[in-house]
Scaffold this motif. Structure first.
Motif, PDB file in Angstrom:
ATOM      1  N   ARG A   1      52.696  24.257  91.152  1.00 37.65           N
ATOM      2  CA  ARG A   1      51.999  24.274  89.876  1.00 37.65           C
ATOM      3  C   ARG A   1      52.694  23.454  88.869  1.00 37.65           C
ATOM      4  O   ARG A   1      54.173  23.372  88.872  1.00 37.65           O
ATOM      5  CB  ARG A   1      52.065  25.812  89.384  1.00 37.65           C
ATOM      6  N   SER A   2      52.192  23.010  87.972  1.00 40.74           N
ATOM      7  CA  SER A   2      52.651  22.002  87.077  1.00 40.74           C
ATOM      8  C   SER A   2      53.114  22.903  85.973  1.00 40.74           C
ATOM      9  O   SER A   2      52.772  23.884  85.618  1.00 40.74           O
ATOM     10  CB  SER A   2      51.900  20.793  86.422  1.00 40.74           C
TER      11      SER A   2
ATOM     12  N   ARG B   1      61.710  20.365  80.233  1.00 40.56           N
ATOM     13  CA  ARG B   1      61.850  19.040  80.729  1.00 40.56           C
ATOM     14  C   ARG B   1      62.564  19.082  82.198  1.00 40.56           C
ATOM     15  O   ARG B   1      63.384  18.252  82.493  1.00 40.56           O
ATOM     16  CB  ARG B   1      62.756  18.136  79.862  1.00 40.56           C
ATOM     17  N   CYS B   2      61.987  20.114  82.807  1.00 37.29           N
ATOM     18  CA  CYS B   2      62.413  20.191  84.289  1.00 37.29           C
ATOM     19  C   CYS B   2      61.297  19.364  85.168  1.00 37.29           C
ATOM     20  O   CYS B   2      60.200  19.786  85.215  1.00 37.29           O
ATOM     21  CB  CYS B   2      62.539  21.667  84.617  1.00 37.29           C
ATOM     22  N   TYR B   3      61.779  18.443  85.899  1.00 33.38           N
ATOM     23  CA  TYR B   3      60.772  17.612  86.729  1.00 33.38           C
ATOM     24  C   TYR B   3      60.945  17.937  88.300  1.00 33.38           C
ATOM     25  O   TYR B   3      62.152  18.317  88.600  1.00 33.38           O
ATOM     26  CB  TYR B   3      61.153  16.306  86.677  1.00 33.38           C
TER      27      TYR B   3
ATOM     28  N   LEU C   1      64.107  30.704  88.001  1.00 33.70           N
ATOM     29  CA  LEU C   1      62.763  30.806  88.522  1.00 33.70           C
ATOM     30  C   LEU C   1      62.276  29.350  88.448  1.00 33.70           C
ATOM     31  O   LEU C   1      62.023  28.818  87.249  1.00 33.70           O
ATOM     32  CB  LEU C   1      62.031  31.750  87.858  1.00 33.70           C
ATOM     33  N   SER C   2      61.835  28.635  89.496  1.00 39.36           N
ATOM     34  CA  SER C   2      61.008  27.315  89.307  1.00 39.36           C
ATOM     35  C   SER C   2      60.162  27.087  90.624  1.00 39.36           C
ATOM     36  O   SER C   2      59.655  28.043  91.092  1.00 39.36           O
ATOM     37  CB  SER C   2      62.256  26.455  89.598  1.00 39.36           C
TER      38      SER C   2
ATOM     39  N   VAL D   1      57.688  20.715  86.268  1.00 39.89           N
ATOM     40  CA  VAL D   1      57.312  21.999  86.849  1.00 39.89           C
ATOM     41  C   VAL D   1      57.880  22.986  85.901  1.00 39.89           C
ATOM     42  O   VAL D   1      58.746  22.755  85.230  1.00 39.89           O
ATOM     43  CB  VAL D   1      58.031  21.981  88.289  1.00 39.89           C
ATOM     44  N   PRO D   2      57.486  24.228  86.027  1.00 42.74           N
ATOM     45  CA  PRO D   2      58.000  25.432  85.278  1.00 42.74           C
ATOM     46  C   PRO D   2      59.388  25.684  85.681  1.00 42.74           C
ATOM     47  O   PRO D   2      59.823  25.672  86.924  1.00 42.74           O
ATOM     48  CB  PRO D   2      56.879  26.603  85.651  1.00 42.74           C
ATOM     49  N   MET D   3      60.345  25.869  84.740  1.00 42.37           N
ATOM     50  CA  MET D   3      61.553  26.583  85.114  1.00 42.37           C
ATOM     51  C   MET D   3      61.895  27.494  83.883  1.00 42.37           C
ATOM     52  O   MET D   3      61.828  27.172  82.967  1.00 42.37           O
ATOM     53  CB  MET D   3      62.631  25.355  85.065  1.00 42.37           C
TER      54      MET D   3
END
Length: 413
Positions: free
Chosen positions: A30-31, A139-141, A281-282, A312-314
């Motif tokens: 999930r983005s 800004r977690c990729y 959580l990522s 991505v979510p973090m």
């Protein structure tokens, strides 16, 4: 190590010094905009770089704007492509190719705008709660613009295996960060509902291990849940979701993932080690869903992997973290490795084990924690007492009854 690097290393170690347990839960596909973009669009969080109403993709002359998805689960055929080729197409024209790629890879689906859909706080009660109580990283990729296994390899070993796509049978021989924990005599466990594939399939030395345990339950108090409630977690815990059941992999019902996050958070928050714990959580990669931020260049030993994947979510969760905070620092999966090494595997001279250029260049997560050298004993006591009774969200109706299908006999991808 230069004097400046030594000061920086000491600063980060000081931030991490009050963390004795790092817990990682990595979900699937999930983005950021798909799961947390609503925070800026609907949630009043102007401090977060999320969705705007103007975001859209144009395909065949038709504009497909971002929109709220009205169903918790997608149709069985609606699993957007996330191969290396598809991600390259999605990122064309400033992230303008998501709908075009979905139309190309799903020619029989009339709902080609599904990849522009997003969920909101009502759909994601646990994510919404954690975002408001702790820290969002916007800004977690993902580590590579490609599929699940290359990204999980980065999370475990700091590199992929020569491809942006997953092997059909994902058996790899990368050397994981766990090896450095063992050399430093630091405790660790991988927990899962079935088997912790992230490590077992990434590092052939750990196809099986005595440090694999189930997720467990609060009723019988075994596995991760039991360890958290008893205060007996190892220094590093990695949780694999039940792949294709509660991992959020499309077309999964996202209520299953929310129930898992609730289980993990509540077990930690109710346990005696909560005030010394950091939960990360990522998600492994974006799963083909729209995100508006073009991924930047990355430092890497492999010339083919010198670009990050899609955001991505973090969420970073700890009683030490300021409520409603946000980090704009660039992170990827190797930031998790970097943080673990900084906290538990630093040599006497301050150096860290060599896990390649990507890990060496990664930003650790210690910067989001308060600086101990600026806290008096009274300040630390006040911070601890303020969170001593941790917030315990009641699970919304339907969360406990989310669909939880059994094992599917295929690899996560």
């Amino acid at each position: 190590m230069t004097a400046a690097e030594s000061v920086s290393a000491g600063h980060l170690l000081g931030n991490l010094a009050h963390i004795e347990h790092i817990v990682v839960l990595m979900m699937e596909n999930r983005s950021f905009d798909h799961m947390l973009g609503y925070l800026s669009l609907e949630g009043g969080r102007a401090d977060i770089d999320g969705l705007r109403a103007s975001h859209a993709n144009v395909h065949a002359g038709i504009s497909y704007p971002v929109h709220h998805l009205q169903r918790a689960a997608l149709d069985p055929r609606q699993d957007p492509s996330h191969t290396g080729e598809s991600v390259a197409r999605q990122l064309q024209d400033g992230n303008g190719g998501f709908v075009a790629d979905y139309a190309h890879t799903h020619p029989d689906d009339p709902d080609i705008g599904v990849v522009m859909g997003y969920y909101n706080g009502a759909d994601l009660p646990m994510h919404d709660f954690l975002a408001r109580q702790f820290c969002v990283c916007d800004r977690c990729y993902s580590s590579v613009p490609g599929a699940t296994w290359p990204n999980r390899l980065y999370a475990i070993s700091g590199r992929a295996a020569g491809s942006k796509d997953s092997k059909r049978v994902p058996l790899y021989a990368n050397k994981s960060f766990v090896r450095h924990l063992e050399r430093a005599m630091v405790s660790w466990k991988f927990y899962s509902a079935w088997k912790p594939w992230s490590l077992a399939l990434s590092d052939d030395h750990y196809r099986s291990s005595e440090f694999y345990e189930p997720l467990g339950s609060s009723q019988r108090r075994y596995g991760f849940i039991g360890d958290a409630l008893a205060g007996t977690l190892p220094s590093v815990s990695w949780i694999d979701p039940h792949f294709f059941a509660n991992d959020d992999h499309p077309p999964a019902d996202i209520r299953g993932g929310q129930a898992l996050v609730a289980q993990v958070y509540q077990a930690l928050a109710r346990g005696p080690a909560w005030q010394r714990t950091l939960l990360i959580l990522s998600y492994d990669e974006h799963g083909g869903f729209f995100d508006h931020v073009p991924p930047p260049a990355a430092i890497d030993d492999d010339p083919a992997c010198r670009q990050y994947g899609v955001r991505v979510p973090m969420l970073l969760v700890s009683p030490w973290i300021a409520a409603g905070s946000v980090s704009h620092e660039v992170y990827d999966h190797t930031s998790i490795i970097k943080t673990i090494l900084q906290r538990f595997c630093r040599a006497d001279d301050g150096s860290l084990p060599d896990m390649g250029a990507r890990v060496a260049a990664a930003s650790g997560l210690g910067g989001i924690l308060p600086k101990l050298n600026r806290l008096t004993a009274c300040d630390r006591l006040a911070a601890s007492s303020a969170r001593r009774v941790a917030p315990r969200p009641l699970l919304p109706p339907g969360l406990r009854s989310a669909a939880s299908p059994g094992p599917c006999g295929r690899w996560p991808g």
